[in-house]
Design an enzyme around this catalytic site. Structure first.
Site, mmCIF file in Angstrom:
data_model
loop_
_atom_site.group_PDB
_atom_site.id
_atom_site.type_symbol
_atom_site.label_atom_id
_atom_site.label_comp_id
_atom_site.label_asym_id
_atom_site.label_seq_id
_atom_site.Cartn_x
_atom_site.Cartn_y
_atom_site.Cartn_z
ATOM 1 N N SER A 75 0.809 -1.226 0.000
ATOM 2 C CA SER A 75 0.000 0.000 0.000
ATOM 3 C C SER A 75 0.844 1.278 0.000
ATOM 4 O O SER A 75 1.551 1.544 -0.953
ATOM 5 C CB SER A 75 -0.968 -0.048 1.168
ATOM 6 O OG SER A 75 -1.771 1.095 1.210
ATOM 7 N N ASP A 109 -2.769 6.303 -3.206
ATOM 8 C CA ASP A 109 -1.642 5.666 -2.519
ATOM 9 C C ASP A 109 -1.125 4.546 -3.442
ATOM 10 O O ASP A 109 -1.621 4.369 -4.551
ATOM 11 C CB ASP A 109 -2.056 5.163 -1.127
ATOM 12 C CG ASP A 109 -3.056 4.035 -1.182
ATOM 13 O OD1 ASP A 109 -3.876 4.016 -2.130
ATOM 14 O OD2 ASP A 109 -3.034 3.158 -0.299
ATOM 15 N N ASP A 161 -1.333 1.309 -3.791
ATOM 16 C CA ASP A 161 -2.192 0.260 -4.349
ATOM 17 C C ASP A 161 -3.571 0.805 -4.731
ATOM 18 O O ASP A 161 -4.468 0.032 -5.079
ATOM 19 C CB ASP A 161 -2.314 -0.933 -3.395
ATOM 20 C CG ASP A 161 -3.036 -0.584 -2.118
ATOM 21 O OD1 ASP A 161 -3.000 0.592 -1.709
ATOM 22 O OD2 ASP A 161 -3.643 -1.488 -1.502
ATOM 23 N N ASP A 213 -6.202 1.979 -3.312
ATOM 24 C CA ASP A 213 -7.492 1.758 -2.655
ATOM 25 C C ASP A 213 -7.962 3.057 -1.987
ATOM 26 O O ASP A 213 -9.070 3.129 -1.470
ATOM 27 C CB ASP A 213 -7.468 0.587 -1.654
ATOM 28 C CG ASP A 213 -6.428 0.736 -0.580
ATOM 29 O OD1 ASP A 213 -5.570 1.643 -0.686
ATOM 30 O OD2 ASP A 213 -6.439 -0.070 0.369
HETATM 31 MG MG MG Z 1 -3.657 1.354 0.213
#
Ligand code: MG
Length: 452
Positions: free
Chosen positions: A96, A239, A241, A243
């Site tokens: 992440s 960020d 990744d 999400d």
């Molecule tokens: Mg993330």
């Protein structure tokens, strides 16, 4: 013993996060599932991604699992693929927002949601006790490459908003992909929404040469500058990744996550009513705007999977966290950065308002954060004694740690799950007041810890 933290297994690449761990974890995940099931696997661009993926796939195959390799994808895109395919589970290799030397492995359930803790425990038990299923040579399955997961997700997000209305506004968007997984999806989603896209750090690179992948104000200086200079309508950042999503208004002002959460919550409740789910750490501005528009807020413990589970349980209209993690139930029950971005553009298009105007409409609170040390074994007792020390008129909430509502605002005292500390948050209308509230409670807690 615990392997999974709040966001899957995390560690430093080729130190604790190494191929041996990935192989064993692949075996544990595979053995936990039924023989012959299918698992989709995806990754972000971190340098150790391919190395860990190969080991994970080996482990999965040895336990009789068929693997679908989806390549590089944001976490929500892998979750979307798992939800819309016959897969029994998904595995995403990402750390992440952590610095580039880290990597991580997270498991996704067959419906695309993050695995509940009870299921993780079963995988951990297999991992630590080496209870693996090793199938005979005739039962070993193969690996299929899936190149369509990206398009499936891109079209999925676009279908969730009024693309025509957004397209008519011809927004200029500066997008900062932070050299992360969103490089393969978000520029294309914005393009399909008719935006003129200026992208930054849009080549995937596991060294994160642009900036570290937490979308903090310090890391988004280039983005804020370029939004201002280019006269863009909005800046969008993810960020690593993707999400999560963070916005910059047309004046180049960084919009904090609790403000964007409030803007989206307000708009959704206005449109369809219902319940918004958010952790106790979120700003009161969320509850203010939701109540004002006839909705209700339900609070949970901190953690996106907990918010998502609660949303499913009560049929919420929307949910999210103050860090830019927004959950749209009609799309999928997990945080989704690109979906959050598309929704914000839709709100701007439908209301005809600029982002800075939408920000002004949200009540402004001042949050002050601090922390203090406390041995883990004392935490429960300290919280009990603290609860007794609250004022007579104060309302106490024990959803997560101790939240004390006073006439001025609230203080949240939360034991960290990973470190011997309490996190202390205080919110009121003035930052000086918030600081005073937090520091007062800090000294109360210190006295209690001292007396053991
Ligand atoms: Mg993330």
């Amino acid at each position: 013993m615990r392997l999974f933290g709040t966001n899957g297994v995390r560690g430093v690449s080729n130190e604790d996060m190494n191929p041996e761990l990935a192989l064993k974890l692949g075996k544990a995940i595979g053995s936990h599932l039924e023989k012959g099931s299918t698992v989709a696997i995806g990754m972000d661009p971190r340098t150790s991604g391919e190395m860990l993926k190969s080991a994970l796939i080996s482990g999965l195959l040895s336990s009789g699992i068929e693997v679908i390799d989806t390549g590089m994808l944001p976490t929500p895109a892998l979750q979307y693929y798992v939800k819309h395919s016959e897969c029994s589970a998904g595995v995403i290799i990402t750390a992440s927002h952590n610095p580039p030397k880290f990597n991580g492995i997270k498991v996704v359930a067959g419906d695309g949601t993050e695995l509940p803790r009870s299921e993780e425990e079963k995988i951990e038990e297999r991992y630590f006790n080496r209870r693996f299923r090793t199938v005979g040579w005739t039962e070993i399955r193969g690996v299929r490459t899936e190149t369509g997961a990206r398009e499936l997700y891109i079209d999925g997000v676009v279908s969730m908003v009024d693309a025509k209305m957004i397209g008519e506004r011809r927004f200029t968007v500066v997008l900062d992909c932070a050299n992360g997984a969103s490089t393969v999806t978000s520029p294309y989603i914005l393009k399909k929404l008719g935006c003129r896209v200026i992208s930054l750090n849009a080549q995937p690179d596991g060294a994160f040469p642009g900036h570290e992948s937490e979308p903090s104000p310090e890391n988004l200086k280039d983005l804020t500058e370029i939004v201002k200079e280019s006269g863009a309508d909005i800046g969008i950042a993810h960020d690593g990744d993707a999400d999560r999503v963070i916005f910059v208004d047309e004046k180049g002002e960084y919009v904090y996550g609790d403000v964007s959460l409030s803007i989206v919550a307000k708009y959704i409740i206005k449109e369809k009513g219902g319940i918004v789910v958010t952790p106790v750490s979120s700003s009161s501005s969320v509850e203010d705007v939701v109540k004002e528009n006839g909705g209700k807020v339900v609070y949970t413990r901190v953690g996106a999977p907990i918010v998502a589970r609660k949303m499913i349980e009560i049929g919420a209209s929307f949910g999210g966290e103050e860090n830019g993690g927004l959950i749209f139930p009609e799309h999928q029950y997990c945080r989704d950065g690109a979906m959050g971005a598309a929704k914000m553009l839709e709100i701007m298009a439908k209301t005809g308002k600029r982002l800075s105007e939408l920000v002004t409409e949200i009540p402004k609170y001042a949050l002050y954060k601090t922390k203090m040390e406390c041995p883990n074994e004392l935490k429960e007792k300290v919280l009990e004694i603290s609860a007794e020390k609250a004022g007579n008129d104060d309302r106490i909430d024990r959803t997560d740690g101790l939240k004390i509502y006073t006439a001025e605002g609230w203080v949240l005292i939360r034991p960290s799950g990973t470190e011997p500390i309490f996190r202390i948050f205080a919110e009121s209308m003035e930052i000086e007041k918030s600081r005073e509230m937090a520091e007062t409670w800090k000294s109360i807690l210190k006295k209690i810890v001292k007396s053991g």
